[in-house]
Write a protein that holds these residues in place. Structure first.
Motif, PDB file in Angstrom:
ATOM      1  N   HIS A  25      -2.105  10.789  -3.969  1.00 15.32           N
ATOM      2  CA  HIS A  25      -2.502   9.560  -4.663  1.00 15.32           C
ATOM      3  C   HIS A  25      -2.354   8.383  -3.709  1.00 15.32           C
ATOM      4  O   HIS A  25      -1.420   8.335  -2.895  1.00 15.32           O
ATOM      5  CB  HIS A  25      -1.629   9.345  -5.909  1.00 15.32           C
ATOM      6  CG  HIS A  25      -1.890   8.058  -6.620  1.00 15.32           C
ATOM      7  ND1 HIS A  25      -3.021   7.842  -7.375  1.00 15.32           N
ATOM      8  CD2 HIS A  25      -1.166   6.900  -6.676  1.00 15.32           C
ATOM      9  CE1 HIS A  25      -2.981   6.619  -7.877  1.00 15.32           C
ATOM     10  NE2 HIS A  25      -1.869   6.032  -7.469  1.00 15.32           N
ATOM     11  N   LEU A  26      -3.259   7.420  -3.811  1.00 14.96           N
ATOM     12  CA  LEU A  26      -3.182   6.178  -3.043  1.00 14.96           C
ATOM     13  C   LEU A  26      -3.223   5.010  -4.012  1.00 14.96           C
ATOM     14  O   LEU A  26      -3.872   5.078  -5.055  1.00 14.96           O
ATOM     15  CB  LEU A  26      -4.373   6.054  -2.069  1.00 14.96           C
ATOM     16  CG  LEU A  26      -4.592   7.172  -1.060  1.00 14.96           C
ATOM     17  CD1 LEU A  26      -5.883   6.918  -0.290  1.00 14.96           C
ATOM     18  CD2 LEU A  26      -3.422   7.264  -0.105  1.00 14.96           C
ATOM     19  N   GLY A  27      -2.545   3.935  -3.671  1.00 14.53           N
ATOM     20  CA  GLY A  27      -2.581   2.765  -4.541  1.00 14.53           C
ATOM     21  C   GLY A  27      -2.001   1.545  -3.876  1.00 14.53           C
ATOM     22  O   GLY A  27      -1.452   1.610  -2.761  1.00 14.53           O
ATOM     23  N   THR A  28      -2.116   0.412  -4.559  1.00 18.96           N
ATOM     24  CA  THR A  28      -1.518  -0.839  -4.095  1.00 18.96           C
ATOM     25  C   THR A  28      -0.801  -1.516  -5.259  1.00 18.96           C
ATOM     26  O   THR A  28      -1.216  -1.381  -6.419  1.00 18.96           O
ATOM     27  CB  THR A  28      -2.573  -1.815  -3.529  1.00 18.96           C
ATOM     28  OG1 THR A  28      -3.546  -2.093  -4.544  1.00 18.96           O
ATOM     29  CG2 THR A  28      -3.247  -1.243  -2.295  1.00 18.96           C
ATOM     30  N   VAL A  29       0.255  -2.204  -4.952  1.00 19.69           N
ATOM     31  CA  VAL A  29       0.998  -2.999  -5.927  1.00 19.69           C
ATOM     32  C   VAL A  29       1.178  -4.393  -5.344  1.00 19.69           C
ATOM     33  O   VAL A  29       1.608  -4.543  -4.189  1.00 19.69           O
ATOM     34  CB  VAL A  29       2.382  -2.379  -6.234  1.00 19.69           C
ATOM     35  CG1 VAL A  29       3.190  -3.310  -7.145  1.00 19.69           C
ATOM     36  CG2 VAL A  29       2.228  -1.013  -6.883  1.00 19.69           C
ATOM     37  N   GLU A  30       0.843  -5.392  -6.125  1.00 25.52           N
ATOM     38  CA  GLU A  30       1.015  -6.771  -5.662  1.00 25.52           C
ATOM     39  C   GLU A  30       2.411  -7.262  -6.066  1.00 25.52           C
ATOM     40  O   GLU A  30       2.906  -6.933  -7.156  1.00 25.52           O
ATOM     41  CB  GLU A  30      -0.064  -7.666  -6.277  1.00 25.52           C
ATOM     42  CG  GLU A  30      -0.187  -9.028  -5.602  1.00 25.52           C
ATOM     43  CD  GLU A  30      -1.453  -9.769  -6.011  1.00 25.52           C
ATOM     44  OE1 GLU A  30      -1.589 -10.941  -5.631  1.00 25.52           O
ATOM     45  OE2 GLU A  30      -2.290  -9.158  -6.702  1.00 25.52           O
ATOM     46  N   TYR A  56       0.868  -1.185   0.000  1.00 25.02           N
ATOM     47  CA  TYR A  56       0.000   0.000   0.000  1.00 25.02           C
ATOM     48  C   TYR A  56       0.898   1.227   0.000  1.00 25.02           C
ATOM     49  O   TYR A  56       1.769   1.379   0.855  1.00 25.02           O
ATOM     50  CB  TYR A  56      -0.891  -0.008   1.253  1.00 25.02           C
ATOM     51  CG  TYR A  56      -1.632   1.278   1.491  1.00 25.02           C
ATOM     52  CD1 TYR A  56      -2.780   1.599   0.777  1.00 25.02           C
ATOM     53  CD2 TYR A  56      -1.172   2.193   2.443  1.00 25.02           C
ATOM     54  CE1 TYR A  56      -3.449   2.788   1.003  1.00 25.02           C
ATOM     55  CE2 TYR A  56      -1.840   3.385   2.677  1.00 25.02           C
ATOM     56  CZ  TYR A  56      -2.984   3.672   1.945  1.00 25.02           C
ATOM     57  OH  TYR A  56      -3.651   4.851   2.174  1.00 25.02           O
ATOM     58  N   PHE A  57       0.721   2.098  -0.994  1.00 20.41           N
ATOM     59  CA  PHE A  57       1.611   3.246  -1.090  1.00 20.41           C
ATOM     60  C   PHE A  57       0.819   4.536  -1.271  1.00 20.41           C
ATOM     61  O   PHE A  57      -0.343   4.522  -1.704  1.00 20.41           O
ATOM     62  CB  PHE A  57       2.601   3.083  -2.249  1.00 20.41           C
ATOM     63  CG  PHE A  57       1.968   3.103  -3.618  1.00 20.41           C
ATOM     64  CD1 PHE A  57       1.802   4.306  -4.293  1.00 20.41           C
ATOM     65  CD2 PHE A  57       1.540   1.931  -4.224  1.00 20.41           C
ATOM     66  CE1 PHE A  57       1.217   4.339  -5.548  1.00 20.41           C
ATOM     67  CE2 PHE A  57       0.952   1.959  -5.478  1.00 20.41           C
ATOM     68  CZ  PHE A  57       0.790   3.162  -6.148  1.00 20.41           C
ATOM     69  N   THR A  58       1.470   5.637  -0.925  1.00 20.48           N
ATOM     70  CA  THR A  58       0.898   6.972  -1.117  1.00 20.48           C
ATOM     71  C   THR A  58       1.908   7.836  -1.848  1.00 20.48           C
ATOM     72  O   THR A  58       3.116   7.597  -1.776  1.00 20.48           O
ATOM     73  CB  THR A  58       0.549   7.645   0.226  1.00 20.48           C
ATOM     74  OG1 THR A  58       1.754   7.868   0.967  1.00 20.48           O
ATOM     75  CG2 THR A  58      -0.394   6.776   1.044  1.00 20.48           C
ATOM     76  N   ALA A  59       1.383   8.799  -2.580  1.00 23.68           N
ATOM     77  CA  ALA A  59       2.246   9.779  -3.253  1.00 23.68           C
ATOM     78  C   ALA A  59       1.862  11.165  -2.783  1.00 23.68           C
ATOM     79  O   ALA A  59       0.676  11.501  -2.682  1.00 23.68           O
ATOM     80  CB  ALA A  59       2.091   9.669  -4.766  1.00 23.68           C
ATOM     81  N   VAL A  60       2.861  11.995  -2.466  1.00 22.60           N
ATOM     82  CA  VAL A  60       2.635  13.341  -1.947  1.00 22.60           C
ATOM     83  C   VAL A  60       2.621  14.338  -3.095  1.00 22.60           C
ATOM     84  O   VAL A  60       3.442  14.277  -4.010  1.00 22.60           O
ATOM     85  CB  VAL A  60       3.740  13.716  -0.933  1.00 22.60           C
ATOM     86  CG1 VAL A  60       3.563  15.147  -0.452  1.00 22.60           C
ATOM     87  CG2 VAL A  60       3.721  12.758   0.244  1.00 22.60           C
TER      88      VAL A  60
END
Length: 367
Positions: free
Chosen positions: A211-216, A194-198
């Protein structure tokens, strides 16, 4: 005289958290083997990485291009003798004479026509078609001559990986190398990052993420296998076959698919490389990992090497052992001569050169 020679490459390679090869929904590719879920990297992904590595080992004109823009490629060689519009038309006609389907939809957008599917072509083949086109400014081309130009002078990667032309099977090229899907030697479970971008330009009182997102992703110890039919390669390539196999070996061992490379920096080199030369048939040793290995105190690599060695020893007792075996890394000392990778490449190239000389001598003797 037995004229067969197969070079088998067995690689064990640890890959840290990564997503080098994704499926249609962005998840790392997997496969069920031996009843357990494994990490998988498709052969297509690794062959593409190898072809990119070939560009470091060969001049660009000796590496093929897989593209729909074949008309553009051929027209580029015709431009020295004809204006741009005429060159494109001649390139299209010469491809159609070779019985390749060319779509004209692109003309509506002011672009040159494209083939209906990706086509694998060498620079030498494109130049040969351009030469035919220039020699016949009336654009009346002999179909057999055009097809011959596309069958001769394949690039090293076309000779190794083959070519399929759905619109004209006469232009197919049989692959002299095979690359297996890489699978993990152990069970895997995909994880999520789970990651966020500023937003760097957000107002000071805005504490939320831009931005919020996930990477498998997953991490694994992969078993990788490939084989080269040297006799078939020599027949197709008509060039320095020994150097081509050396390049294949270097590209297979050193390449890495680039999926999510910037996010995970997962480039590694194999922990163990085991290369065999056989005259009976290629032998994939994936059976060593049908039962998923269990990690010991140092991870999965040690048990994986032991499993591979044990399986190979048992297989060689029941069937024939390879004529030559070489290894880089620890664990295969009883089955192969251990050496550096550069020494392995030198010895492999030398063995193939000797084999080709013997084949040439036997042909002359038969005549």
């Amino acid at each position: 005289m037995n004229n067969r020679m197969y070079v088998d490459f067995h690689v064990l390679q640890t890959v840290p958290p990564s997503c080098v090869n994704r499926d249609d929904i962005g998840q790392p590719k997997t496969a069920v083997y031996g009843g357990t879920l494994r990490a998988r990297v498709s052969s297509q992904a690794w062959k593409h990485a190898m072809r990119r590595k070939f560009l470091e080992l060969y001049p660009e004109e000796q590496v093929g291009k897989r593209t729909k823009k074949v008309v553009d490629l051929i027209a580029g060689y015709i431009l020295e003798d004809q204006p741009e519009a005429k060159a494109a038309e001649m390139a299209q006609k010469v491809l159609e004479a070779a019985k390749l389907k060319v779509k004209t939809d692109a003309k509506k957008e002011g672009k040159n026509p494209e083939t209906d599917a990706l086509f694998f072509i060498s620079c030498a083949q494109a130049k040969a078609l351009a030469k035919i086109a220039v020699a016949h400014p009336d654009m009346k081309y002999d179909s057999d001559e055009c097809k011959k130009a596309l069958r001769e002078n394949p690039s090293v990667d076309i000779a190794l990986f083959g070519r399929m032309a759905a619109s004209n099977p006469e232009l197919n090229t049989d692959a002299s190398a095979q690359v297996a899907h890489a699978i993990s030697t152990h069970e895997v479970n995909n994880e999520y990052d789970y990651f966020t971008a500023v937003d760097d330009c957000a107002e000071e009182d805005n504490t939320g993420a831009g931005h919020l997102g996930t990477v498998e992703y997953n991490s694994s110890t992969l078993y990788r296998y490939a084989t080269v039919n040297v006799a078939a390669l020599a027949k197709e390539l008509h060039g320095d076959t020994a150097a081509a196999v050396r390049a294949f070996a270097e590209a297979f061992v050193r390449s890495m698919p680039t999926g999510k490379q910037n996010s995970f920096a997962n480039a590694t080199l194999p922990d163990m490389v085991y290369v065999t030369i056989r005259s009976d048939q290629p032998v994939n040793l994936c059976g060593a990992f049908e039962a998923a290995v269990k990690p010991d105190g140092n991870g999965n690599m040690g048990p994986s090497v032991k499993a591979l060695k044990m399986y190979a020893e048992e297989l060689y007792q029941d069937y024939d052992s390879p004529e030559t075996a070489m290894a880089v890394g620890k664990g295969m000392d009883d089955l192969a001569n251990r050496m550096s990778f550069h020494e392995l490449l030198d010895q492999l190239e030398g063995k193939i050169s000797e084999y080709l000389k013997e084949q040439e001598a036997s042909v002359k003797e038969a005549l």
